[in-house]
Write an enzyme that holds these catalytic residues in place. Sequence first.
Site, PDB file in Angstrom:
ATOM      1  N   ARG A 255       0.860  -1.176   0.000  1.00 16.30           N
ATOM      2  CA  ARG A 255       0.000   0.000   0.000  1.00 16.30           C
ATOM      3  C   ARG A 255       0.898   1.227   0.000  1.00 16.30           C
ATOM      4  O   ARG A 255       2.092   1.145   0.308  1.00 16.30           O
ATOM      5  CB  ARG A 255      -0.863   0.024   1.261  1.00 16.30           C
ATOM      6  CG  ARG A 255      -1.852  -1.128   1.323  1.00 16.30           C
ATOM      7  CD  ARG A 255      -2.538  -1.150   2.692  1.00 16.30           C
ATOM      8  NE  ARG A 255      -3.406  -2.318   2.797  1.00 16.30           N
ATOM      9  CZ  ARG A 255      -3.650  -2.958   3.930  1.00 16.30           C
ATOM     10  NH1 ARG A 255      -3.081  -2.569   5.058  1.00 16.30           N
ATOM     11  NH2 ARG A 255      -4.459  -3.990   3.942  1.00 16.30           N
ATOM     12  N   ARG A 348     -10.713   3.156   6.789  1.00 17.37           N
ATOM     13  CA  ARG A 348      -9.257   3.069   6.620  1.00 17.37           C
ATOM     14  C   ARG A 348      -8.853   3.454   5.205  1.00 17.37           C
ATOM     15  O   ARG A 348      -7.774   3.991   4.970  1.00 17.37           O
ATOM     16  CB  ARG A 348      -8.776   1.656   6.985  1.00 17.37           C
ATOM     17  CG  ARG A 348      -7.276   1.553   7.075  1.00 17.37           C
ATOM     18  CD  ARG A 348      -6.831   0.224   7.657  1.00 17.37           C
ATOM     19  NE  ARG A 348      -7.082  -0.890   6.717  1.00 17.37           N
ATOM     20  CZ  ARG A 348      -6.743  -2.142   6.957  1.00 17.37           C
ATOM     21  NH1 ARG A 348      -6.162  -2.465   8.107  1.00 17.37           N
ATOM     22  NH2 ARG A 348      -6.992  -3.095   6.078  1.00 17.37           N
ATOM     23  N   ARG A 359     -12.836  -9.271   2.268  1.00 12.81           N
ATOM     24  CA  ARG A 359     -12.376  -9.271   3.663  1.00 12.81           C
ATOM     25  C   ARG A 359     -13.550  -9.443   4.634  1.00 12.81           C
ATOM     26  O   ARG A 359     -13.428 -10.113   5.659  1.00 12.81           O
ATOM     27  CB  ARG A 359     -11.577  -7.994   3.966  1.00 12.81           C
ATOM     28  CG  ARG A 359     -10.179  -8.067   3.344  1.00 12.81           C
ATOM     29  CD  ARG A 359      -9.341  -6.822   3.535  1.00 12.81           C
ATOM     30  NE  ARG A 359      -8.054  -6.997   2.837  1.00 12.81           N
ATOM     31  CZ  ARG A 359      -6.851  -6.946   3.408  1.00 12.81           C
ATOM     32  NH1 ARG A 359      -6.743  -6.667   4.687  1.00 12.81           N
ATOM     33  NH2 ARG A 359      -5.762  -7.148   2.703  1.00 12.81           N
TER      34      ARG A 359
HETATM   35  N1  ATP Z   1     -11.453   0.946  18.771  1.00 10.87           N
HETATM   36  C1  ATP Z   1     -11.479   1.560  17.602  1.00 10.87           C
HETATM   37  N2  ATP Z   1     -12.428   2.428  17.315  1.00 10.87           N
HETATM   38  C2  ATP Z   1     -12.487   3.071  16.123  1.00 10.87           C
HETATM   39  N3  ATP Z   1     -11.584   2.869  15.129  1.00 10.87           N
HETATM   40  C3  ATP Z   1     -10.602   1.984  15.355  1.00 10.87           C
HETATM   41  C4  ATP Z   1     -10.485   1.289  16.593  1.00 10.87           C
HETATM   42  N4  ATP Z   1      -9.421   0.485  16.514  1.00 10.87           N
HETATM   43  C5  ATP Z   1      -8.880   0.674  15.293  1.00 10.87           C
HETATM   44  N5  ATP Z   1      -9.577   1.567  14.595  1.00 10.87           N
HETATM   45  C6  ATP Z   1      -9.345   2.005  13.214  1.00 10.87           C
HETATM   46  O1  ATP Z   1      -9.792   0.933  12.379  1.00 10.87           O
HETATM   47  C7  ATP Z   1      -8.994   0.836  11.214  1.00 10.87           C
HETATM   48  C8  ATP Z   1      -8.457  -0.575  11.114  1.00 10.87           C
HETATM   49  O2  ATP Z   1      -7.523  -0.791  12.156  1.00 10.87           O
HETATM   50  P1  ATP Z   1      -6.217  -1.643  11.898  1.00 10.87           P
HETATM   51  O3  ATP Z   1      -5.591  -1.242  10.617  1.00 10.87           O
HETATM   52  O4  ATP Z   1      -5.408  -1.555  13.137  1.00 10.87           O
HETATM   53  O5  ATP Z   1      -6.869  -3.078  11.727  1.00 10.87           O
HETATM   54  P2  ATP Z   1      -6.164  -4.490  11.532  1.00 10.87           P
HETATM   55  O6  ATP Z   1      -6.904  -5.438  12.390  1.00 10.87           O
HETATM   56  O7  ATP Z   1      -4.701  -4.369  11.786  1.00 10.87           O
HETATM   57  O8  ATP Z   1      -6.445  -4.771  10.021  1.00 10.87           O
HETATM   58  P3  ATP Z   1      -5.662  -5.775   8.987  1.00 10.87           P
HETATM   59  O9  ATP Z   1      -5.851  -7.138   9.498  1.00 10.87           O
HETATM   60  O10 ATP Z   1      -6.361  -5.546   7.697  1.00 10.87           O
HETATM   61  O11 ATP Z   1      -4.247  -5.362   8.961  1.00 10.87           O
HETATM   62  C9  ATP Z   1      -7.910   1.878  11.353  1.00 10.87           C
HETATM   63  O12 ATP Z   1      -8.260   3.000  10.580  1.00 10.87           O
HETATM   64  C10 ATP Z   1      -7.896   2.219  12.834  1.00 10.87           C
HETATM   65  O13 ATP Z   1      -7.489   3.546  13.082  1.00 10.87           O
HETATM   66  N1  LIG Z   2      -1.053 -16.374   8.463  1.00  8.22           N
HETATM   67  C1  LIG Z   2      -0.541 -15.140   8.359  1.00  8.22           C
HETATM   68  N2  LIG Z   2      -1.355 -14.074   8.295  1.00  8.22           N
HETATM   69  C2  LIG Z   2      -0.802 -12.860   8.227  1.00  8.22           C
HETATM   70  C3  LIG Z   2       0.578 -12.665   8.199  1.00  8.22           C
HETATM   71  N3  LIG Z   2       0.833 -11.339   8.121  1.00  8.22           N
HETATM   72  C4  LIG Z   2      -0.353 -10.729   8.106  1.00  8.22           C
HETATM   73  N4  LIG Z   2      -1.345 -11.630   8.169  1.00  8.22           N
HETATM   74  C5  LIG Z   2      -2.782 -11.380   8.204  1.00  8.22           C
HETATM   75  O1  LIG Z   2      -3.226 -11.046   6.924  1.00  8.22           O
HETATM   76  C6  LIG Z   2      -4.388 -10.260   7.046  1.00  8.22           C
HETATM   77  C7  LIG Z   2      -4.347  -9.140   6.061  1.00  8.22           C
HETATM   78  O2  LIG Z   2      -3.312  -8.255   6.334  1.00  8.22           O
HETATM   79  P1  LIG Z   2      -3.170  -6.888   5.492  1.00  8.22           P
HETATM   80  O3  LIG Z   2      -1.890  -6.274   5.943  1.00  8.22           O
HETATM   81  O4  LIG Z   2      -3.174  -7.276   4.045  1.00  8.22           O
HETATM   82  O5  LIG Z   2      -4.363  -6.057   5.872  1.00  8.22           O
HETATM   83  C8  LIG Z   2      -4.455  -9.782   8.504  1.00  8.22           C
HETATM   84  O6  LIG Z   2      -5.477 -10.516   9.143  1.00  8.22           O
HETATM   85  C9  LIG Z   2      -3.145 -10.197   9.072  1.00  8.22           C
HETATM   86  O7  LIG Z   2      -3.255 -10.574  10.430  1.00  8.22           O
HETATM   87  C10 LIG Z   2       1.406 -13.815   8.269  1.00  8.22           C
HETATM   88  O8  LIG Z   2       2.654 -13.760   8.266  1.00  8.22           O
HETATM   89  N5  LIG Z   2       0.808 -15.021   8.351  1.00  8.22           N
END
Ligand code: ATP
Ligand SMILES: Nc1nc2c(ncn2[C@@H]2O[C@H](COP(=O)(O)O)[C@@H](O)[C@H]2O)c(=O)[nH]1
Length: 463
Positions: A255, A348, A359
């Site tokens: 990204r 996001r 997703r």
């Molecule tokens: N408690 C909350 N309330 C509102 N917004 C939130 C909260 N927690 C996270 N966010 C927002 O939600 C969005 C998604 O959060 P984040 O990117 O941390 O999710 P993720 O679980 O890591 O997703 P992915 O698995 O796709 O990487 C972000 O824009 C973040 O700022």
């Molecule tokens: N099994 C694994 N899952 C992973 C790994 N690194 C990230 N993730 C999961 O992929 C999704 C999507 O991530 P995104 O960055 O494309 O939003 C998210 O649920 C991650 O937890 C990995 O090494 N192994």
Amino acid sequence: MPSQTPKRSSLPFNRPSRQPNSSIDHPFNQNKGLDPREEILDLAPGGSCVSKRLNTDHSTSAPLFFHFSSSDCVNPLNIALPQGEAPALFVDDVQKSFSNGFDLKQKDFETAVVVGHKTYVIGGTDELTSSRVRIFDKLTGEWVIPTILGTKPESLKGHSCVLLNKNRILIIKENCKSNESVWFLEVDTQFIRDQKKKFETEVVAWSKGVIGNAERPIVISGPSGVGKGTLINMLMKEFPTMFGFSVSHTTRAPREKEQNGVHYHFTTHGVMEEDIKSGKFLEFAAVHGNLYGTSVEAVDVVADAGKRCILDIDVQGARLVRASSLEAIFIFVRPPSFEELEKRLRARGTETEEQIQKRLRNAKAELEEGNSPGLFDHILVNDDIEACYERLKNILGISESMNAAPVTASKVFDLSVDLSLSKINEKILINRGDAEQKVLDLSSMKGGAPGRTRGLDMHAFDQ
Ligand SMILES: Nc1ncnc2c1ncn2[C@@H]1O[C@H](COP(=O)(O)OP(=O)(O)OP(=O)(O)O)[C@@H](O)[C@H]1O
Ligand SMILES: Nc1nc2c(ncn2[C@@H]2O[C@H](COP(=O)(O)O)[C@@H](O)[C@H]2O)c(=O)[nH]1
């Protein structure tokens, strides 16, 4: 590579970055460490089974000694051992019958350890070959070059070995700091037995020994958009010396603002499949149409920096890590509602509508999977982010005051040349010529190949 974890507000996504010079601990091992039913060391007190090069001066004719002085270290040649001094054999001699005694030859930087009918010869004659491994099989009379897994030591010029529990060889590198000196070559652990079936070859695996008590790694899973990355970033920002992020590999496109090697190692299907085949991954899964995986190295890097490793992986990956005995804490993050999850994913702004739909479909299955009995140790509902973060810290048993506390590092010793080892139950006595003896305590040893072997303690003999 930037030296700062990106601030949550600075990126349109919240996947944490690895912090240079920060760390965590541990790799896991797929055999759940030692089988508790097996003793780590099965020698009688005072027994020893040591293989070492006698003289580390490369320029002299230094003989290589194999000591066979206990039942743990099998004498494959059925030599009648004299009382007292053990016989000296040389690597080149391993394939001979020895019916007429021993041929004395020089081989620098090589040691050999006998395990059943196989002799594991570790090292070579120069820098390049100093950590190679060859196996002489007495049954077939042939040398075998095994498939070698795990991260090998850079150089083993000058080392001593001892066989542990007939399944792994402890190697102490000479002339280096104690925190760099301890290595294990697994030859018959459960992990090795599994890999032999997979590769259909002889397999050995390196594992670096970590001195000190490293905390368990943390696996965080949950549907896309729930806030995993946000929570991990908060943790790494508040406790930068305590936690390190495992940088995954992925075949998805970066990204905007995502950096290779920081947020992910971006790769292609072809390369990743090759790496998977060669055993580089702790776990991998197809997620939302792309491959994602945690390499052994990603976790090792954090362990080596002395930090606690955080893995942000999907539920399939969590299941694999659970089976592999990384001995982690498994946390599943849930949204307060499905509608709120969709709202966060859209807000996001990192996915196309089609990707968001995919997703969200996958999120339904993941939310079901999150309830699987025995998979997750803790369920966190991410409603209010600050409240959720406090609950996460409670689960991990950390508080603000820990931030100021200095990281307690184990004392580092210089290990000289000309070491010799003896083992007494679960302790290895390291004799260092004229210098003070050290003890390597293996009684709390955990983990293992293809990652790090943890829970080791090294201290002065009289402590
Ligand atoms: N408690 C909350 N309330 C509102 N917004 C939130 C909260 N927690 C996270 N966010 C927002 O939600 C969005 C998604 O959060 P984040 O990117 O941390 O999710 P993720 O679980 O890591 O997703 P992915 O698995 O796709 O990487 C972000 O824009 C973040 O700022
Ligand atoms: N099994 C694994 N899952 C992973 C790994 N690194 C990230 N993730 C999961 O992929 C999704 C999507 O991530 P995104 O960055 O494309 O939003 C998210 O649920 C991650 O937890 C990995 O090494 N192994």
